[in-house]
Design an enzyme around this catalytic site. Structure first.
Site, PDB file in Angstrom:
ATOM      1  N   GLU A   1      37.443  40.789 106.070  1.00 38.43           N
ATOM      2  CA  GLU A   1      37.872  42.173 106.689  1.00 38.43           C
ATOM      3  C   GLU A   1      39.483  42.599 105.982  1.00 38.43           C
ATOM      4  OE1 GLU A   1      40.306  42.765 111.115  1.00 38.43           O
ATOM      5  OE2 GLU A   1      40.191  40.828 110.424  1.00 38.43           O
TER       6      GLU A   1
ATOM      7  N   ASP B   1      41.882  34.279 109.692  1.00 41.63           N
ATOM      8  CA  ASP B   1      42.043  35.603 110.176  1.00 41.63           C
ATOM      9  C   ASP B   1      43.400  35.326 110.720  1.00 41.63           C
ATOM     10  OD1 ASP B   1      42.100  37.968 111.138  1.00 41.63           O
ATOM     11  OD2 ASP B   1      40.313  37.812 112.355  1.00 41.63           O
TER      12      ASP B   1
ATOM     13  N   ASP C   1      45.653  43.537 109.456  1.00 39.90           N
ATOM     14  CA  ASP C   1      44.802  42.691 109.895  1.00 39.90           C
ATOM     15  C   ASP C   1      43.789  42.364 108.853  1.00 39.90           C
ATOM     16  OD1 ASP C   1      42.877  41.433 111.329  1.00 39.90           O
ATOM     17  OD2 ASP C   1      42.634  42.962 112.729  1.00 39.90           O
TER      18      ASP C   1
ATOM     19  N   GLU D   1      35.940  44.995 109.591  1.00 43.49           N
ATOM     20  CA  GLU D   1      35.581  43.568 109.627  1.00 43.49           C
ATOM     21  C   GLU D   1      34.324  43.521 109.818  1.00 43.49           C
ATOM     22  OE1 GLU D   1      37.299  40.910 112.513  1.00 43.49           O
ATOM     23  OE2 GLU D   1      37.835  42.800 113.898  1.00 43.49           O
TER      24      GLU D   1
ATOM     25  N   HIS E   1      37.608  47.784 114.399  1.00 40.78           N
ATOM     26  CA  HIS E   1      38.590  48.355 115.305  1.00 40.78           C
ATOM     27  C   HIS E   1      39.684  49.383 114.991  1.00 40.78           C
ATOM     28  CE1 HIS E   1      41.339  45.391 114.991  1.00 40.78           C
ATOM     29  NE2 HIS E   1      40.281  44.402 115.054  1.00 40.78           N
TER      30      HIS E   1
ATOM     31  N   HIS F   1      44.310  46.147 119.150  1.00 39.52           N
ATOM     32  CA  HIS F   1      42.924  46.885 119.386  1.00 39.52           C
ATOM     33  C   HIS F   1      43.445  48.029 120.017  1.00 39.52           C
ATOM     34  CE1 HIS F   1      40.454  42.854 119.317  1.00 39.52           C
ATOM     35  NE2 HIS F   1      40.721  43.090 117.955  1.00 39.52           N
TER      36      HIS F   1
END
Length: 449
Positions: free
Chosen positions: A430, A222, A233, A335, A302, A310
């Site tokens: 994700e 990740d 992300d 994710e 998120h 976040h």
């Protein structure tokens, strides 16, 4: 090479054809000579033969001139293609900053009008700089992770793997992050997570870590890439034993279900329900036991805002009652995490991830090392997450006292590793999605996942 071989073959065939023609002419002239000999015919034949030889010589010279030059290597838009390990800045591979578009998906139902709406198209065009940064970062992520997927093997240390990914991201964004403020312009969006087996998230090796990747490990990879605070992300899971295939298939399917369901005006509870239904339709057999794949219910997707990984919204991965809606212009990380354990994670092991809070209190710091460390964090990372290795890389020494003081003062947030029960296995996939005015763009989509 193929073109060169074809040219040479043509020269040979041409020579053979000329020889056959000359032989045919010779045979014909012999017949004519025996029937009615004329000295002038012999002179004409000699002239034609001499002329033919000159033509053959000229043809041979021309063919040599057309010999193609050897290329130094593959190119994209006239620039050398990506190296291995990746070190060529992505900006040099795409002329004029025209980076690949992610997967574009039209909105459905009451939002279907957006695709053809001239007003929404105008709003979309106004986001050009935003989209360029995101597509640039996404292409960096794709190229680095595709290299990682091919080259990560059991026997490598986690430090070696993490640094390989991070070196690639810094090179491809053109931001090494060693000069003050450079990392805030672009580079790592957050540290490379390499969480093994029952550990689901937020684990990266600290200095001195000697953990070696094993053949029977399940490793979540990740990492984030950012340009001007626009963070891509995206995560995937690597295994080296087919016994885990169904676990990975469950989580990948669940993430794609979440991506499909997400959109403007969609409720978070509906996304969570779709993810859970997909995930928990799978089971995996490990050690002769059939194990259900469970959603890790206290881990969520998120929203992402500029320079903050976040935001204020969470995307659940189980069915719930959250009636919060996604809105136009927002960016989300969809994710999902699947587990063969309890489906619930807790803080465990040594902390490596940290981030300065966006709303950090302005309070006096009594520890001098905390003051100097905070100044460095603000100038080099801002509110972007960092890890201890990044502080080591900047030349900081004996900083743990100051770092812990910043955490206890509420200025810096610590993100310890999140783990399910020992002996279980967890997986993660994700994607980052952009809720553009006209359509949804899965910015991190690639051929791999």
């Amino acid at each position: 090479m193929a073109a060169l071989v074809a040219n040479e073959a043509g020269a040979v065939n041409g020579g053979q054809h000329a020889a056959v023609s000359a032989a045919a002419k010779g045979s014909t002239s012999q017949i004519e000579k025996s029937e009615d000999h004329d000295p002038s015919d012999e002179d004409q034949e000699e002239e034609e033969a001499a002329l033919g030889n000159e033509k053959k010589k000229d043809a041979g010279k021309k063919k040599k001139k057309r010999k193609p030059k050897k290329r130094k290597g593959p190119t994209i838009n006239g620039v050398t293609a990506q190296s291995s390990p990746p070190r060529v800045p992505v900006a040099s591979l795409f002329a004029g900053g025209k980076y690949p578009t992610g997967e574009e998906i039209e909105y459905r139902n009451e939002n279907a009008f957006r695709t053809a709406s001239e007003e929404k198209r105008h709003l979309d065009r106004m986001n050009n700089e935003f989209l360029t940064d995101y597509r640039h970062g996404a292409e960096v992520h794709r190229q680095v992770r595709q290299w990682a997927q091919k080259n990560i093997k059991p026997g490598q240390t986690l430090t070696e793997i993490a640094e390989g990914i991070e070196d690639g991201v810094r090179a491809l964004t053109g931001h090494q992050g060693l000069e003050e403020g450079d990392n805030i312009k672009g580079g790592m969006g957050f540290p490379t997570g390499l969480s093994l087996n029952h550990c689901a998230a937020h684990y990266t090796p600290n200095a001195g870590n000697k953990v070696v990747l094993q053949k029977d490990d399940v490793m979540k990879v990740d990492f984030g890439v950012h340009l001007n605070g626009r963070i891509v992300d995206s995560a995937f899971t690597m295994t080296f034993d087919p016994v885990y295939d169904n676990l990975l298939a469950a989580v990948k399917d669940a993430t794609n279900a979440g991506v499909r369901e997400a959109g403007i005006d969609v409720r978070m509870s509906d996304i969570g329900a779709a993810i859970q239904e997909a995930m928990e339709s799978y089971e995996v057999e490990i050690g002769g036991k059939a194990l259900p794949v469970k959603c890790v219910r206290n881990l969520n997707g998120h929203d992402i805002i500029q320079y903050s990984i976040h935001g204020s919204k969470s995307v659940p991965i189980v069915k719930g009652k959250d009636q919060t809606k996604m809105e136009e212009g927002e960016t989300f990380a969809i994710e999902t995490f699947g587990s063969t354990g309890n489906g619930y994670v807790r803080d465990d092991m040594e902390t490596s991830h940290y981030a300065k809070k966006a709303d950090a209190p302005n309070i006096p710091l009594r520890v001098s090392s905390a003051r100097s460390l905070l100044n460095s964090i603000s100038k080099n990372f801002g509110t972007l997450p960092f890890c201890r290795r990044y502080l080591d890389r900047l030349g900081h020494e004996k900083y743990l006292l100051g770092l812990n003081n910043l955490v206890s003062s509420g200025i810096v947030e610590a993100y310890p590793p999140l783990c399910d029960v020992k002996g279980s296995f967890t997986a993660q996939f994700e994607h980052t999605i952009l809720l553009r005015p006209t359509m949804k763009e899965v910015i991190s989509r690639g051929d791999d996942y």
